[in-house]
Design a protein around this motif. Sequence first.
Motif, PDB file in Angstrom:
ATOM      1  N   VAL A  16      -0.273   7.662  -3.298  1.00 57.83           N
ATOM      2  CA  VAL A  16       0.720   7.356  -2.268  1.00 57.83           C
ATOM      3  C   VAL A  16      -0.027   6.829  -1.052  1.00 57.83           C
ATOM      4  O   VAL A  16      -1.098   7.324  -0.697  1.00 57.83           O
ATOM      5  CB  VAL A  16       1.587   8.576  -1.905  1.00 57.83           C
ATOM      6  N   VAL A  17       0.519   5.795  -0.439  1.00 54.15           N
ATOM      7  CA  VAL A  17      -0.159   5.115   0.669  1.00 54.15           C
ATOM      8  C   VAL A  17       0.846   4.821   1.766  1.00 54.15           C
ATOM      9  O   VAL A  17       2.068   4.858   1.547  1.00 54.15           O
ATOM     10  CB  VAL A  17      -0.853   3.823   0.190  1.00 54.15           C
ATOM     11  N   PHE A  18       0.315   4.457   2.943  1.00 52.20           N
ATOM     12  CA  PHE A  18       1.141   4.378   4.135  1.00 52.20           C
ATOM     13  C   PHE A  18       0.748   3.166   4.982  1.00 52.20           C
ATOM     14  O   PHE A  18      -0.317   2.582   4.787  1.00 52.20           O
ATOM     15  CB  PHE A  18       1.001   5.677   4.933  1.00 52.20           C
ATOM     16  N   PRO A  19       1.603   2.814   5.962  1.00 50.72           N
ATOM     17  CA  PRO A  19       1.317   1.637   6.785  1.00 50.72           C
ATOM     18  C   PRO A  19       0.045   1.772   7.613  1.00 50.72           C
ATOM     19  O   PRO A  19      -0.378   2.871   7.978  1.00 50.72           O
ATOM     20  CB  PRO A  19       2.547   1.555   7.705  1.00 50.72           C
ATOM     21  N   GLY A  25       9.523   6.378   3.347  1.00 53.98           N
ATOM     22  CA  GLY A  25       8.424   7.016   4.045  1.00 53.98           C
ATOM     23  C   GLY A  25       7.071   6.832   3.396  1.00 53.98           C
ATOM     24  O   GLY A  25       6.070   7.332   3.909  1.00 53.98           O
ATOM     25  N   PHE A  26       7.014   6.124   2.261  1.00 54.36           N
ATOM     26  CA  PHE A  26       5.760   6.006   1.524  1.00 54.36           C
ATOM     27  C   PHE A  26       5.811   4.777   0.631  1.00 54.36           C
ATOM     28  O   PHE A  26       6.859   4.148   0.449  1.00 54.36           O
ATOM     29  CB  PHE A  26       5.531   7.249   0.652  1.00 54.36           C
ATOM     30  N   LEU A  61      -6.933  -5.073   3.269  1.00 54.53           N
ATOM     31  CA  LEU A  61      -5.588  -5.342   2.771  1.00 54.53           C
ATOM     32  C   LEU A  61      -4.722  -4.137   3.123  1.00 54.53           C
ATOM     33  O   LEU A  61      -5.059  -3.006   2.773  1.00 54.53           O
ATOM     34  CB  LEU A  61      -5.618  -5.590   1.264  1.00 54.53           C
ATOM     35  N   TYR A  62      -3.598  -4.394   3.800  1.00 55.30           N
ATOM     36  CA  TYR A  62      -2.728  -3.287   4.213  1.00 55.30           C
ATOM     37  C   TYR A  62      -1.320  -3.821   4.451  1.00 55.30           C
ATOM     38  O   TYR A  62      -1.074  -5.024   4.426  1.00 55.30           O
ATOM     39  CB  TYR A  62      -3.262  -2.626   5.494  1.00 55.30           C
ATOM     40  N   PHE A  63      -0.362  -2.923   4.684  1.00 56.01           N
ATOM     41  CA  PHE A  63       0.992  -3.332   5.056  1.00 56.01           C
ATOM     42  C   PHE A  63       1.400  -2.586   6.319  1.00 56.01           C
ATOM     43  O   PHE A  63       0.805  -1.574   6.689  1.00 56.01           O
ATOM     44  CB  PHE A  63       1.993  -3.089   3.914  1.00 56.01           C
ATOM     45  N   ARG A  64       2.442  -3.104   6.976  1.00 56.91           N
ATOM     46  CA  ARG A  64       2.824  -2.566   8.283  1.00 56.91           C
ATOM     47  C   ARG A  64       4.063  -1.681   8.235  1.00 56.91           C
ATOM     48  O   ARG A  64       4.272  -0.860   9.124  1.00 56.91           O
ATOM     49  CB  ARG A  64       3.061  -3.713   9.265  1.00 56.91           C
ATOM     50  N   LYS A  65       4.926  -1.868   7.233  1.00 50.96           N
ATOM     51  CA  LYS A  65       6.148  -1.063   7.135  1.00 50.96           C
ATOM     52  C   LYS A  65       6.337  -0.611   5.689  1.00 50.96           C
ATOM     53  O   LYS A  65       6.145  -1.402   4.765  1.00 50.96           O
ATOM     54  CB  LYS A  65       7.374  -1.876   7.559  1.00 50.96           C
ATOM     55  N   PRO A  66       6.754   0.651   5.475  1.00 50.84           N
ATOM     56  CA  PRO A  66       7.038   1.082   4.103  1.00 50.84           C
ATOM     57  C   PRO A  66       8.232   0.304   3.548  1.00 50.84           C
ATOM     58  O   PRO A  66       9.160  -0.022   4.293  1.00 50.84           O
ATOM     59  CB  PRO A  66       7.378   2.573   4.251  1.00 50.84           C
ATOM     60  N   PRO A  67       8.225   0.003   2.262  1.00 52.43           N
ATOM     61  CA  PRO A  67       9.372  -0.705   1.687  1.00 52.43           C
ATOM     62  C   PRO A  67      10.602   0.187   1.588  1.00 52.43           C
ATOM     63  O   PRO A  67      10.494   1.413   1.589  1.00 52.43           O
ATOM     64  CB  PRO A  67       8.865  -1.115   0.304  1.00 52.43           C
ATOM     65  N   PHE A  68      11.767  -0.446   1.521  1.00 51.51           N
ATOM     66  CA  PHE A  68      13.049   0.239   1.318  1.00 51.51           C
ATOM     67  C   PHE A  68      13.381   1.206   2.449  1.00 51.51           C
ATOM     68  O   PHE A  68      14.150   2.142   2.264  1.00 51.51           O
ATOM     69  CB  PHE A  68      13.083   0.960  -0.043  1.00 51.51           C
ATOM     70  N   ARG A  69      12.782   0.980   3.609  1.00 55.82           N
ATOM     71  CA  ARG A  69      12.990   1.864   4.768  1.00 55.82           C
ATOM     72  C   ARG A  69      12.670   3.313   4.424  1.00 55.82           C
ATOM     73  O   ARG A  69      13.299   4.238   4.926  1.00 55.82           O
ATOM     74  CB  ARG A  69      14.416   1.722   5.303  1.00 55.82           C
ATOM     75  N   ALA A  80       1.446  13.466  -9.030  1.00 52.67           N
ATOM     76  CA  ALA A  80       0.772  14.535  -8.302  1.00 52.67           C
ATOM     77  C   ALA A  80       0.811  14.283  -6.798  1.00 52.67           C
ATOM     78  O   ALA A  80       1.057  15.199  -6.005  1.00 52.67           O
ATOM     79  CB  ALA A  80      -0.670  14.667  -8.791  1.00 52.67           C
ATOM     80  N   ASP A  81       0.574  13.037  -6.387  1.00 49.07           N
ATOM     81  CA  ASP A  81       0.583  12.720  -4.955  1.00 49.07           C
ATOM     82  C   ASP A  81       1.981  12.884  -4.361  1.00 49.07           C
ATOM     83  O   ASP A  81       2.137  13.393  -3.241  1.00 49.07           O
ATOM     84  CB  ASP A  81       0.091  11.294  -4.721  1.00 49.07           C
TER      85      ASP A  81
END
Length: 480
Positions: A102-105, A44-45, A34-42, A437-438
């Motif tokens: 915090v996670v990323f595309p 960075g995270f 399970l993952y996403f391709r673009k961060p929301p709200f344009r 913290a992240d």
Amino acid sequence: MTVSSPLFTDLYQLTMMQGYHAHGLHREEAVFDLYFRKPPFRGGFAVWAGLEPALDLLEGLHFSEDDLAYLDSLGLFRPDFLDALRGWRFRGRVTAFREGSVVFPHEPLLTVKAPLWEAQLVETALLNVLNFQTLVATKAARCVLAAEASPYGGQIVEFGARRAQGPDGAVSAARAAFVGGAVGTSNVESGRLFGLPLTGTHAHAWVESFPDELTAFRAYAALYPDATTLLLDTVDTLRSGLPNALKVARELRAAGHELRGVRLDSGDLAYLSCRIRAALDEAGFPEVKIVASNDLSESVIASVIAEGGRVDVYGVGTQLATAGGEGGGALGGVFKLAQLGGVPKMKLTGDPAKSSLPGEKRVWRAADGDGTFALDVLTLGEKPRAGQQVSDPTNPLRSSRLPEGLTWADAREVVLEDGRRTGPAETLGEAQARARADLARLPAGTRRPLNPHLYRVSLGEDVAALRDRIAGELRAHLGA
């Protein structure tokens, strides 16, 4: 609220399950990411949220006789398949980032390893829970970062129930907003379910229900002498609301109590909050908080602060509960098959950004010497090492060598084994603390609300080689 029915799924999940059963594939071990391709709200995270409700869902999932009777009534399912579902439950392994991370595309946030028909069924429900709560938690974090940029500090509370997408949306949004850093909610049911701090004032209707504004303020203060926040803009904020609030503040103090706050719900929030702060301080009430509402978002909060506003608490409603704004509305999380029966699988498409990554992967997170996150790397097992070549998931030609001096940590852990939690459920407070913290460890440029620095997620040499090999084999099979 927790999803509990196995019928909370798309029809094709069930028809595929029956097909797997008919072809003897249903017990083949599958790996889905399970993952996403673009961060929301344009941005960075994203802030990962919804994991604990998702684990609740997986632990309790089973087919009741009523469920089976309904499926039978559809005329699509064979008796042998329905009979097999009587003993069905989720017995898989789940590996995931802990909630609040915090996670990323392009990195697997959650991996399901289970018999194929188990992994297939849970796709819809997992995406429903995790996409929405991650979206709202990210929006909340962006609002919190904007508010905390004020030299005077600032907090976020969630005010969005009346604009949320239904009761489930309101409750889920309140939970996710807390993970993202909100300090409370106005929604009482959310407070009851999750132990969230409750906050609230009164509506304009309260003032309109009394002969005059001062009488209304005094009546409210008499009922709640230690928890009074007065709404100032029913008549005129500076010429009526503020003077009347100061009168009530003095009366409360004379009786041994203190006014807690005043609220603005319209007008120029920066200008009005400055005027109100000066008046409260001059009158000897520096501890009275100024609360602002009225269709707030991270950009509005940043604007209020840039113009010298003195708001202490921002009540964010519509934009938070609906995750609105540019680049919002939905998180495009997907659930893709990465391995079946020990054989790596991938989706090959003409758009490299939409191709999936094959194999059972690990996510490694690197930090530099001062603890700041540097990049994430996906491998098939081994920890990355300095000097190894890594590449961009969407552009194989964009590659680099890993530098010296990085500290690597396995970013995920097994949270479910044989369909049961591997440890006690985490509290929302723990998830919120992890998010805080992240976020503090992100590069400053990645936290920017506009035009952020894009955090690097890279493929290790083994993942890149596996992808290229399978892509080549698929193209060769097609004669491409």
